[in-house]
Design a protein around this motif. Structure first.
Motif, PDB file in Angstrom:
ATOM      1  N   VAL A 186      10.200   0.787  -4.522  1.00 39.47           N
ATOM      2  CA  VAL A 186       8.896   1.456  -4.566  1.00 39.47           C
ATOM      3  C   VAL A 186       9.060   2.959  -4.327  1.00 39.47           C
ATOM      4  O   VAL A 186       8.450   3.782  -5.010  1.00 39.47           O
ATOM      5  CB  VAL A 186       7.932   0.835  -3.536  1.00 39.47           C
ATOM      6  CG1 VAL A 186       6.641   1.652  -3.442  1.00 39.47           C
ATOM      7  CG2 VAL A 186       7.617  -0.609  -3.915  1.00 39.47           C
TER       8      VAL A 186
ATOM      9  N   THR B 296       7.908   6.247  -7.179  1.00 42.56           N
ATOM     10  CA  THR B 296       6.753   7.098  -6.924  1.00 42.56           C
ATOM     11  C   THR B 296       7.082   8.124  -5.852  1.00 42.56           C
ATOM     12  O   THR B 296       7.901   7.866  -4.971  1.00 42.56           O
ATOM     13  CB  THR B 296       5.544   6.264  -6.470  1.00 42.56           C
ATOM     14  OG1 THR B 296       4.458   7.134  -6.121  1.00 42.56           O
ATOM     15  CG2 THR B 296       5.881   5.403  -5.270  1.00 42.56           C
TER      16      THR B 296
ATOM     17  N   GLN C  25       4.877   9.171  -3.761  1.00 46.64           N
ATOM     18  CA  GLN C  25       4.016   8.857  -2.621  1.00 46.64           C
ATOM     19  C   GLN C  25       4.001   7.349  -2.374  1.00 46.64           C
ATOM     20  O   GLN C  25       3.034   6.658  -2.697  1.00 46.64           O
ATOM     21  CB  GLN C  25       2.595   9.373  -2.870  1.00 46.64           C
ATOM     22  CG  GLN C  25       2.505  10.887  -3.001  1.00 46.64           C
ATOM     23  CD  GLN C  25       1.076  11.348  -3.246  1.00 46.64           C
ATOM     24  OE1 GLN C  25       0.467  11.012  -4.260  1.00 46.64           O
ATOM     25  NE2 GLN C  25       0.539  12.096  -2.308  1.00 46.64           N
ATOM     26  N   PRO C  26       5.081   6.817  -1.796  1.00 46.84           N
ATOM     27  CA  PRO C  26       5.161   5.367  -1.584  1.00 46.84           C
ATOM     28  C   PRO C  26       4.048   4.813  -0.700  1.00 46.84           C
ATOM     29  O   PRO C  26       3.584   3.692  -0.914  1.00 46.84           O
ATOM     30  CB  PRO C  26       6.543   5.173  -0.955  1.00 46.84           C
ATOM     31  CG  PRO C  26       6.963   6.522  -0.466  1.00 46.84           C
ATOM     32  CD  PRO C  26       6.299   7.513  -1.366  1.00 46.84           C
TER      33      PRO C  26
ATOM     34  N   ALA D  22       1.129   4.339  -2.835  1.00 41.42           N
ATOM     35  CA  ALA D  22       1.390   3.226  -3.753  1.00 41.42           C
ATOM     36  C   ALA D  22       1.144   1.887  -3.056  1.00 41.42           C
ATOM     37  O   ALA D  22       0.520   0.981  -3.624  1.00 41.42           O
ATOM     38  CB  ALA D  22       2.821   3.294  -4.279  1.00 41.42           C
ATOM     39  N   TRP D  23       1.614   1.748  -1.805  1.00 43.91           N
ATOM     40  CA  TRP D  23       1.400   0.496  -1.078  1.00 43.91           C
ATOM     41  C   TRP D  23      -0.087   0.261  -0.824  1.00 43.91           C
ATOM     42  O   TRP D  23      -0.562  -0.880  -0.876  1.00 43.91           O
ATOM     43  CB  TRP D  23       2.165   0.498   0.244  1.00 43.91           C
ATOM     44  CG  TRP D  23       3.623   0.198   0.106  1.00 43.91           C
ATOM     45  CD1 TRP D  23       4.673   1.018   0.404  1.00 43.91           C
ATOM     46  CD2 TRP D  23       4.211  -1.018  -0.379  1.00 43.91           C
ATOM     47  NE1 TRP D  23       5.861   0.392   0.132  1.00 43.91           N
ATOM     48  CE2 TRP D  23       5.616  -0.850  -0.341  1.00 43.91           C
ATOM     49  CE3 TRP D  23       3.688  -2.227  -0.843  1.00 43.91           C
ATOM     50  CZ2 TRP D  23       6.505  -1.846  -0.752  1.00 43.91           C
ATOM     51  CZ3 TRP D  23       4.559  -3.224  -1.251  1.00 43.91           C
ATOM     52  CH2 TRP D  23       5.945  -3.033  -1.201  1.00 43.91           C
TER      53      TRP D  23
ATOM     54  N   GLN E 172      -2.533   1.238  -2.775  1.00 49.86           N
ATOM     55  CA  GLN E 172      -3.102   0.796  -4.044  1.00 49.86           C
ATOM     56  C   GLN E 172      -2.735  -0.655  -4.342  1.00 49.86           C
ATOM     57  O   GLN E 172      -3.550  -1.426  -4.875  1.00 49.86           O
ATOM     58  CB  GLN E 172      -2.612   1.713  -5.171  1.00 49.86           C
ATOM     59  CG  GLN E 172      -3.146   3.132  -5.070  1.00 49.86           C
ATOM     60  CD  GLN E 172      -2.536   4.059  -6.102  1.00 49.86           C
ATOM     61  OE1 GLN E 172      -1.452   3.800  -6.626  1.00 49.86           O
ATOM     62  NE2 GLN E 172      -3.222   5.149  -6.405  1.00 49.86           N
ATOM     63  N   ILE E 173      -1.505  -1.032  -3.991  1.00 52.03           N
ATOM     64  CA  ILE E 173      -1.073  -2.423  -4.185  1.00 52.03           C
ATOM     65  C   ILE E 173      -1.940  -3.363  -3.347  1.00 52.03           C
ATOM     66  O   ILE E 173      -2.398  -4.409  -3.821  1.00 52.03           O
ATOM     67  CB  ILE E 173       0.417  -2.582  -3.810  1.00 52.03           C
ATOM     68  CG1 ILE E 173       1.291  -1.859  -4.837  1.00 52.03           C
ATOM     69  CG2 ILE E 173       0.801  -4.057  -3.719  1.00 52.03           C
ATOM     70  CD1 ILE E 173       2.751  -1.770  -4.447  1.00 52.03           C
TER      71      ILE E 173
ATOM     72  N   GLN F 118      -1.026  -1.389 -10.994  1.00 48.29           N
ATOM     73  CA  GLN F 118      -1.297  -0.127 -11.667  1.00 48.29           C
ATOM     74  C   GLN F 118      -0.802   1.094 -10.889  1.00 48.29           C
ATOM     75  O   GLN F 118      -0.980   2.222 -11.337  1.00 48.29           O
ATOM     76  CB  GLN F 118      -2.810   0.009 -11.902  1.00 48.29           C
ATOM     77  CG  GLN F 118      -3.408  -1.139 -12.715  1.00 48.29           C
ATOM     78  CD  GLN F 118      -2.756  -1.276 -14.084  1.00 48.29           C
ATOM     79  OE1 GLN F 118      -2.430  -0.280 -14.719  1.00 48.29           O
ATOM     80  NE2 GLN F 118      -2.563  -2.520 -14.531  1.00 48.29           N
ATOM     81  N   ALA F 119      -0.183   0.862  -9.741  1.00 45.04           N
ATOM     82  CA  ALA F 119       0.339   1.995  -8.959  1.00 45.04           C
ATOM     83  C   ALA F 119       1.587   2.587  -9.592  1.00 45.04           C
ATOM     84  O   ALA F 119       2.072   3.633  -9.154  1.00 45.04           O
ATOM     85  CB  ALA F 119       0.657   1.540  -7.531  1.00 45.04           C
ATOM     86  N   PHE F 120       2.111   1.919 -10.638  1.00 46.38           N
ATOM     87  CA  PHE F 120       3.360   2.365 -11.253  1.00 46.38           C
ATOM     88  C   PHE F 120       3.171   2.577 -12.749  1.00 46.38           C
ATOM     89  O   PHE F 120       2.307   1.974 -13.375  1.00 46.38           O
ATOM     90  CB  PHE F 120       4.473   1.332 -11.015  1.00 46.38           C
ATOM     91  CG  PHE F 120       4.640   0.965  -9.575  1.00 46.38           C
ATOM     92  CD1 PHE F 120       5.338   1.787  -8.711  1.00 46.38           C
ATOM     93  CD2 PHE F 120       4.088  -0.200  -9.071  1.00 46.38           C
ATOM     94  CE1 PHE F 120       5.487   1.463  -7.379  1.00 46.38           C
ATOM     95  CE2 PHE F 120       4.219  -0.543  -7.745  1.00 46.38           C
ATOM     96  CZ  PHE F 120       4.921   0.300  -6.890  1.00 46.38           C
ATOM     97  N   ASP F 121       3.971   3.443 -13.301  1.00 43.98           N
ATOM     98  CA  ASP F 121       3.943   3.712 -14.736  1.00 43.98           C
ATOM     99  C   ASP F 121       5.378   3.656 -15.272  1.00 43.98           C
ATOM    100  O   ASP F 121       6.190   4.519 -14.966  1.00 43.98           O
ATOM    101  CB  ASP F 121       3.330   5.096 -15.007  1.00 43.98           C
ATOM    102  CG  ASP F 121       3.179   5.374 -16.494  1.00 43.98           C
ATOM    103  OD1 ASP F 121       3.155   4.393 -17.271  1.00 43.98           O
ATOM    104  OD2 ASP F 121       3.095   6.559 -16.860  1.00 43.98           O
TER     105      ASP F 121
END
Length: 300
Positions: free
Chosen positions: A164, A168, A170-171, A174-175, A177-178, A198-201
């Protein structure tokens, strides 16, 4: 009390009372533990940027940032580290609040040394067992993390945290958002299809891996496969650019005529390229050549 099993443990004590800190420092040092002290939540957060404690003793009532807010932020940085609250507040709502923000246990003030040492021993042992289980998951090559029934993060294997963090800048965000996506998904009866995060692209996919004790859910992350192109065949099989393009489409089951249309050449030219490809790969038919190409294209 003999704490030989936790002699290597590091305890972070967070308390705004110098008297409490002094008493705990003596008690824990005499038990062979390494003690770090913080007078407030901000100091505690600064300390864990440099040192990872095995367990945290957290005063619930402190000025500016109380123990509950401190614990909430600590659990983002150290989701596996057990936090034991110290409080004189015996009302059930304060005890429950400690558990809600990630605490695993509590002791009431005034502190009884044998009691706090026993709690530290138990939670350090449990944390090490969990760490061993997570290491086994890492060894198996799986990206796994654990949440509660509301989707709140409990722990993630080191490899998962590293993954993770690598995807990103900003981990922590991201967590968060997960967690927001997991909460409604976990309430569904059918989770077999997985969930696109969707936190990842591009998005990663989360799959449900089961529950533990009815209160915790195991989630497995699956990274999207990287789609390899004709350049991979050119590089790894020693083909020319045009040969690799021909072989790329042949490996997808295209006929000579279809390849000719895609690459704007004649079927006869496609056939000539294939003759050269067969020689370079040491095969005598398109099926064998395709098998080699597919192994290259699907390799991780």
């Amino acid at each position: 009390m003999n704490l030989a099993q936790t002699n290597s443990s590091i305890v972070l004590v967070v308390d705004d009372s110098p008297e409490s800190l002094g008493m705990l420092n003596v008690t824990l040092n005499n038990a062979g533990l390494t003690v770090l002290v913080a007078l407030n939540g901000l100091q505690a957060l600064t300390i864990v940027e440099r040192v990872t404690p095995d367990v945290v003793l957290m005063d619930a009532v402190m000025p500016e940032m109380d123990g509950f807010d401190t614990c909430r932020q600590l659990k983002i940085k150290l989701p596996q580290t057990p936090v034991i609250f110290m409080t004189g507040l015996t009302e059930s709502e304060h005890v429950l609040k400690g558990f809600e923000v990630g605490g695993v246990d509590y002791v009431t003030k005034p502190i009884v040394p044998d009691e706090v040492l026993a709690r530290i021993r138990v939670h350090c042992q449990n944390a090490k067992l969990a760490e061993t289980a997570q290491a086994a998951l890492d060894y198996s090559g799986q990206y796994v993390f654990c949440v509660d029934n509301q989707g709140q993060m409990q722990w993630a294997t080191p490899n998962t945290q590293e993954l993770v963090g690598s995807l990103t800048e900003q981990p922590e965000l991201a967590w968060q958002q997960i967690e927001q996506q997991l909460s409604p998904w976990l309430s569904q009866s059918d989770k077999n299809a997985g969930l696109e995060l969707q936190a990842f692209d591009p998005p990663m996919k989360a799959f449900y891996s089961g529950e533990h004790e009815g209160a915790y859910q195991l989630i497995r992350l699956v990274t999207p496969k990287k789609t390899k192109t004709a350049e991979a065949l050119q590089e790894e099989l020693g083909l020319t650019k045009r040969e690799s393009q021909v072989m790329y489409w042949v490996s997808f089951g295209k006929t000579n005529w279809e390849v000719a249309q895609i690459l704007s050449m004649s079927p006869r030219t496609v056939n000539k390229h294939l003759e050269q490809i067969f020689k370079k790969l040491g095969v005598d038919n398109r099926t064998s050549a395709s098998a080699i190409s597919i192994r290259v294209l699907e390799a991780e």
